[in-house]
Each structure stands twice: as structure tokens, then as C-alpha cells.
Design an enzyme around this catalytic site. Structure first.
Site, PDB file in Angstrom:
ATOM      1  N   GLU A 123       0.832  -1.213   0.000  1.00  0.00           N
ATOM      2  CA  GLU A 123       0.000   0.000   0.000  1.00  0.00           C
ATOM      3  C   GLU A 123       0.865   1.261   0.000  1.00  0.00           C
ATOM      4  O   GLU A 123       0.377   2.348   0.309  1.00  0.00           O
ATOM      5  CB  GLU A 123      -0.946   0.020   1.213  1.00  0.00           C
ATOM      6  N   HIS A 146      -3.112   2.005   8.488  1.00  0.00           N
ATOM      7  CA  HIS A 146      -4.158   1.236   7.813  1.00  0.00           C
ATOM      8  C   HIS A 146      -4.369  -0.055   8.581  1.00  0.00           C
ATOM      9  O   HIS A 146      -3.414  -0.768   8.877  1.00  0.00           O
ATOM     10  CB  HIS A 146      -3.742   0.914   6.373  1.00  0.00           C
ATOM     11  N   HIS A 219     -12.877  -3.587   3.100  1.00  0.00           N
ATOM     12  CA  HIS A 219     -11.439  -3.794   3.243  1.00  0.00           C
ATOM     13  C   HIS A 219     -10.896  -3.278   4.585  1.00  0.00           C
ATOM     14  O   HIS A 219     -10.336  -4.048   5.350  1.00  0.00           O
ATOM     15  CB  HIS A 219     -10.717  -3.131   2.051  1.00  0.00           C
TER      16      HIS A 219
HETATM   17  P1  13P Z   1       1.024  -5.449   3.035  1.00  0.00           P
HETATM   18  O1  13P Z   1       1.434  -6.745   3.683  1.00  0.00           O
HETATM   19  O2  13P Z   1       1.611  -5.313   1.656  1.00  0.00           O
HETATM   20  O3  13P Z   1       1.289  -4.268   3.906  1.00  0.00           O
HETATM   21  O4  13P Z   1      -0.546  -5.528   2.776  1.00  0.00           O
HETATM   22  C1  13P Z   1      -1.429  -5.709   3.845  1.00  0.00           C
HETATM   23  C2  13P Z   1      -2.720  -5.019   3.637  1.00  0.00           C
HETATM   24  O5  13P Z   1      -3.406  -4.772   4.611  1.00  0.00           O
HETATM   25  C3  13P Z   1      -3.147  -4.638   2.266  1.00  0.00           C
HETATM   26  O6  13P Z   1      -4.176  -3.720   2.289  1.00  0.00           O
END
Ligand code: 13P
Length: 273
Positions: A123, A146, A219
Site C-alpha cells: 500500500e 491502515h 477492506h
Molecule cells: P502489506 O502486507 O503489503 O502491507 O498488505 C497488507 C494489507 O493490509 C493490504 O491492504
């Protein structure tokens, strides 16, 4: 180099805060496998800014982030578990320095031999786009988080909550603090492919419009704050609202929520300076 980051007290404290947050996210059940990612703008904490960048491999980006030229960020790694990050942040995250054009970065916290299986979060397009917007606007916010708060994600599976208007009204109505601490409410991004520039573009619209939290339909949530704890608090308060909504619904009753008059009263009492 590792020693340099450990000796810089402000950076060491920030990394400890990220590790603590990673632990909360795991404990809350919001961080299955590699779910979630975190970044922090470290630039103001850097005492040494001269790095011999030729020692650190450079990774080209698909876009330029001009406001981020020469800046430093702590960024979690792709595929890394929050529960592992909590124990060993420097192995599961890295420090990057952007190049002069803002279109590439060097990973400056890891030895070359450890880089073969390490890359920043998928991300990164959203994290960098958000930081670019924050730096350009002179914002005090340095942290971007996030995560996947179960109850909030579950609400976005319900068609009537796929608009910000309905979702905010319901979340604000579940407990007074939701309105007091997140008065601008959330910004809703309809489902878009994770890790894409498209989701990054949609997300920054929310932050540009003054929201502190952006919800990605089906999500998760993205939040900004002065520290990672501040960003987490915003999501946590809203997740509590969503939890109350589901608990009330489980009794077979639609929760009443605070009415417009009660929300206005909160606004008068807490938000008018
Ligand atoms: P990453 O492992 O690439 O950080 O992805 C996890 C995620 O939450 C994707 O939205």
C-alpha cells in the site's frame, strides 16, 4: 546504521510506539496474517541527514511525490505480520529516504543481504500519496495507519452503509465521543483493488477534504494523526460505535442513535470555540 536509529531517542520512541500499536492491532483481532500497514514521517527527527546513498539500493517508484523529496519515513514491510512487528520492528519494517526527485527511495535501515525478501508495504502508493498531501498542506500529521477493524468492515458489507452520510450518522449516533472526536466523520471509498494507484487517488480525496479517517469498502480503514496512537484512536472510537450498533442489532432491535438535536447539543458544547 541500525545503531544510529537506536541512539536517536525521538526515532527510537516513535519505533516503540509503532511496535506497541502493532501489538494492539494484533490483540484486537484486526491484524490477521499480514493485514495492515503503518508509516511515519521521521524527517523532523533526523539529526544526521547525510547518508552515503550509494551503499543503499534504490527502488524506482511509478509516480513522483515531489513534496517528499529527500524526506525520511518509517514504513512497515509487505507480507509482514503485526505480531512479529511488535517484537522486532526493525526486521519487519524499514526506514526509507526518498531521492531528490521524489520518484525513488533507498532503504537505509537494512543490510543489503536482508533486502532480498524485504520490500515496503504494497500500500506504499497510498501511504506516499497521503504523506505527499500532508507535507504539501503543511499538516502536523506525521503518521498514517491502515488496519482492518472487523466491525467497521462488516458495516461496509451492508449496502445502506456504503455512503458516508448514512455511515457517519449511524456511527456518530452510537456514543457521544464518536461525534466529539471524529466530528468530520469518515470519507467512504467504494471497493477498489488494494495496492493500486486508483485506491491511493480515491483515498487522498478524503484527507484533502479534511477527514481524519477514510474507510475502504469491504477492506479496512486508513487514518492520519500526529502520532500513530492519535491515528489509531480515531479508528478505535469508530470501531466502538460499529460494535455497539451490532450488539444492539443482535437483540433484535435497530438502535435508536443520537438524534439531530442531541448531536447539535454536542456540537455546541464541544466543538464551538
Ligand atoms: P502489506 O502486507 O503489503 O502491507 O498488505 C497488507 C494489507 O493490509 C493490504 O491492504
Amino acid at each position: 546504521m541500525k545503531e544510529f536509529f537506536q541512539e536517536n531517542k525521538k526515532i527510537a520512541k516513535t519505533i516503540t510506539e509503532v511496535a506497541d500499536l502493532a501489538n494492539y492491532l494484533w490483540q484486537k483481532g484486526w491484524a490477521e496474517r499480514n493485514a495492515g500497514n503503518i508509516s511515519v514521517n521521521l524527517t523532523e527527527m533526523m539529526t544526521e541527514t547525510q547518508f552515503e546513498l550509494e551503499h543503499y539500493p534504490m527502488f524506482q517508484l511509478e509516480r513522483s511525490y515531489e513534496a517528499l523529496a529527500d524526506l525520511f519515513f518509517f514504513v512497515t514491510g509487505t507480507g509482514k505480520r503485526m505480531r512479529d512487528l511488535a517484537i522486532n520492528p526493525m526486521k519487519n519494517a524499514c526506514i526509507i529516504k526518498m531521492n531528490k526527485k521524489g520518484n525513488a527511495y533507498h532503504i537505509i535501515s537494512m543490510k543489503k543481504r536482508n533486502l532480498y525478501n524485504f520490500r515496503p508495504t504494497s500500500e506504499l502508493p497510498t501511504h506516499l500519496a497521503v504523506h505527499n498531501m500532508l507535507v504539501s498542506s503543511g499538516s502536523k500529521n506525521k503518521a498514517v495507519v491502515h488496519t482492518r477493524p472487523n466491525e467497521l468492515v462488516a458495516m461496509t458489507q451492508i449496502p445502506k452503509f456504503q455512503t458516508a452520510e448514512m455511515l457517519n450518522k449511524t456511527l456518530w449516533g452510537m456514543h457521544p465521543e464518536a461525534f466529539v472526536f471524529v466530528p468530520r466523520g469518515v470519507y467512504m471509498v467504494p471497493y477498489i483493488l488494494p495496492g493500486s494507484h486508483k485506491i491511493a487517488d480515491a483515498t487522498i480525496k478524503g484527507f484533502e477534504n479534511g477527514h481524519d479517517v477514510v474507510i475502504w469498502e469491504k477492506h479496512g480503514a486508513f487514518a492520519v494523526g500526529e502520532t500513530v496512537s492519535d491515528a489509531f484512536d480515531m479508528i478505535d472510537i469508530l470501531a466502538k460505535s460499529a460494535q455497539i450498533w451490532f450488539m444492539a442489532m443482535q437483540t433484535g432491535n435497530e438502535p435508536e442513535g443520537l438524534n439531530d438535536e442531541q448531536l447539535l447539543e454536542l456540537k455546541e458544547a464541544f466543538l464551538k470555540k
